[in-house]
Scaffold this active site. Structure first.
Site, PDB file in Angstrom:
ATOM      1  N   PHE A  93       0.819  -1.216   0.000  1.00 43.78           N
ATOM      2  CA  PHE A  93       0.000   0.000   0.000  1.00 43.78           C
ATOM      3  C   PHE A  93       0.849   1.261   0.000  1.00 43.78           C
ATOM      4  CE2 PHE A  93       0.740  -1.447   4.314  1.00 43.78           C
ATOM      5  CZ  PHE A  93       1.297  -0.336   4.896  1.00 43.78           C
ATOM      6  N   LYS A 106       0.208   8.196   6.003  1.00 44.44           N
ATOM      7  CA  LYS A 106       0.328   7.119   5.019  1.00 44.44           C
ATOM      8  C   LYS A 106       0.599   7.742   3.651  1.00 44.44           C
ATOM      9  CE  LYS A 106      -1.954   3.346   5.128  1.00 44.44           C
ATOM     10  NZ  LYS A 106      -2.970   2.276   5.106  1.00 44.44           N
ATOM     11  N   ASP A 144     -10.906  -4.193   4.022  1.00 47.31           N
ATOM     12  CA  ASP A 144      -9.540  -4.668   4.265  1.00 47.31           C
ATOM     13  C   ASP A 144      -9.307  -4.906   5.759  1.00 47.31           C
ATOM     14  OD1 ASP A 144      -7.113  -5.582   3.392  1.00 47.31           O
ATOM     15  OD2 ASP A 144      -6.171  -3.615   3.288  1.00 47.31           O
TER      16      ASP A 144
END
Length: 475
Positions: free
Chosen positions: A164, A182, A278
């Protein structure tokens, strides 16, 4: 000169009156204009002065005295007691032509250097900003602030990395707020507007077992998602890392209940249905008290209650993907429940849903747990690191419930509300006998689990699904 500025609060009128020094205040103001100062004046403000001639002339301006009254007439001046004007400054001689030329040349060089440095600095922090993002201003972090907060995204700030992207720890200096950033790659503007809109909507989620999504930033081919920082990191590190102590059963069970509560909020209790898509141990983060919080909403999708949006691509993590999802590509609350079932077995057994090494019959966790159950030895599936230090009834319940959530038939899976009822002790799983081999002689795993699910009653699988994620290539 003397100047009076008066404000009539009742009439909402400002009057400005001017007169030479020593004269009394004229009756007729120089300027009179209606204005409502209550919309301008704040509770605490500073008062100052500025002046100009309006012409390209060199001149000096001085305030020799001023008087102010918040209500009523201000005190008048005794002009004779005011200080004298300072003496006029002597006129300086004009510098020679050579000096002027040198100064101009030096100034040009200095401006060029400063301009180049500014351009380089601006390019360093350059972001992508489009007109439609104006409404999301409060949720948009500047790249400059994120860059400084993470010390330039240095490796020493790295919290984790995977397909990711990378996650960095940071501190916003202005507020001393600890954040996790992130950093995700994206190579297309397609769907970006809709994706950011959903990110902002997800930022309004409020639940003690969800990691708070604070906002986002876009820069070139990168997207940054900003979350609350969780000091104890991701759960998978405690389950599988040799360098960290194993979590005891009390903590594991509390984490399971917390994540289930957060997922129930996403599915049923918020204004829209949120499909996480997820759910797994690495996306469950632990706060300072080791409470589990479901995070990573990069793949999450929203849909209104009762609507039927569609998705065309499978996203998620192998081992947590429901069988119907890999066939149809439609994400539903049932596919989230399947992933949560795999997560429950993972917590109870201390094993990943799919082990790439080991005996063939032990590769798939759900099959192995079911086989232990079929043999009447379901506790053999429990994590050996717990060394039997758990509540037997809770362990059996978690293993059975994990299998039920992992049912191949989505209609046979419980809802997250039913899962919470079982975990809270408000509902019981059916007491299915498994002490003799003959009990299961005509059963396969699907039939066996289907009999277990009958206690909840059959329910039709919801048709809710979601649009494709622009980050699918990041998985």
């Amino acid at each position: 000169m003397q100047l009076w500025i008066d404000y009539d609060e009742a009439e909402k009128l400002v009057n400005v009156t001017l007169a030479p020094a020593g004269m009394s205040k004229p009756n007729r103001p120089l300027l009179s204009t209606p204005i409502n100062l209550s919309q301008i004046i704040l509770g605490h403000m500073y008062v100052g002065f500025t002046s100009a001639t309006g012409y390209p002339l060199v001149s000096d301006h001085y305030i020799l005295g001023w008087s102010f009254n918040r209500s009523g007439q201000a005190q008048s001046f005794d002009v004779s007691s005011l200080p004298r004007l300072p003496p006029r400054r002597k006129r300086k001689e004009k510098p020679g032509l050579m000096t002027i030329t040198s100064l101009i040349a030096a100034a040009v060089v200095l401006v060029t250097i400063i301009g180049a440095a500014y351009i380089i600095r601006r390019k360093k922090y350059e972001e992508i900003r489009e007109d439609w993002e104006m409404e999301y201003g409060p949720h948009r972090f500047s790249y400059k602030n994120l860059y400084k907060a993470t010390k330039g995204f240095k490796d020493e700030q790295l919290l984790g990395a995977g397909g990711f992207g990378k996650v960095y720890r940071g501190v916003i200096s202005s507020s001393n707020l600890q954040i996790a950033v992130k950093k995700v790659s994206h190579d297309s503007k397609q769907g970006m507007k809709e994706f950011v809109a959903e990110i902002i909507s997800l930022g309004r989620l409020r639940h003690r077992n969800l990691v708070q999504l604070l906002g986002y930033c876009r820069r070139r081919g990168e997207l940054f998602l900003v979350y609350d920082y969780m000091p104890n990191g991701s759960l998978d590190k405690f389950l599988y890392s040799n360098g960290r102590p194993s979590l005891n059963w009390l903590t594991r069970f509390r984490i399971l209940r917390g994540v289930a509560s957060g997922l129930l909020y996403l599915h049923e209790e918020w204004e829209q249905v949120v499909l996480h898509r997820d759910i797994k141990a690495s996306n469950v983060l632990l706060d300072a008290e080791y409470n589990g919080r479901l995070g990573d909403f990069g793949l999450a999708r929203l849909c209104d209650h009762g609507t039927d949006p569609h998705t065309t691509h499978v996203v998620g993590t192998v081992g947590y993907l429901a069988p119907e999802l890999t066939r149809t590509g439609k994400a539903t609350t049932c596919t989230d429940v399947f992933a949560f079932g795999a997560f429950m077995l993972e917590m109870a057994c201390g094993r990943r849903p799919i082990e790439l090494q080991g005996q063939p019959e032990n590769v798939i966790l759900v099959d192995w747990v079911f086989e232990c159950w079929r043999k009447g030895a379901i506790l053999d599936a429990s994590d050996p690191r717990l060394e039997g230090n758990y509540v037997v009834e809770e362990m059996i319940m978690v293993l059975k419930l994990g299998l039920l959530c992992s049912h191949a038939n989505p209609a046979a899976r419980p809802s997250m509300r039913q899962v919470m009822q079982v975990l809270d002790g408000d509902a019981n799983l059916p007491d299915v006998p498994y002490d003799t081999a003959s009990t299961f002689s005509n059963y396969n795993a699907s039939d066996f689990l289907l009999s277990l699910s009958s206690s909840f009653g059959q329910r039709s699988a919801p048709s809710m699904s979601s649009t494709d994620s622009i980050l699918k290539r990041g998985r």
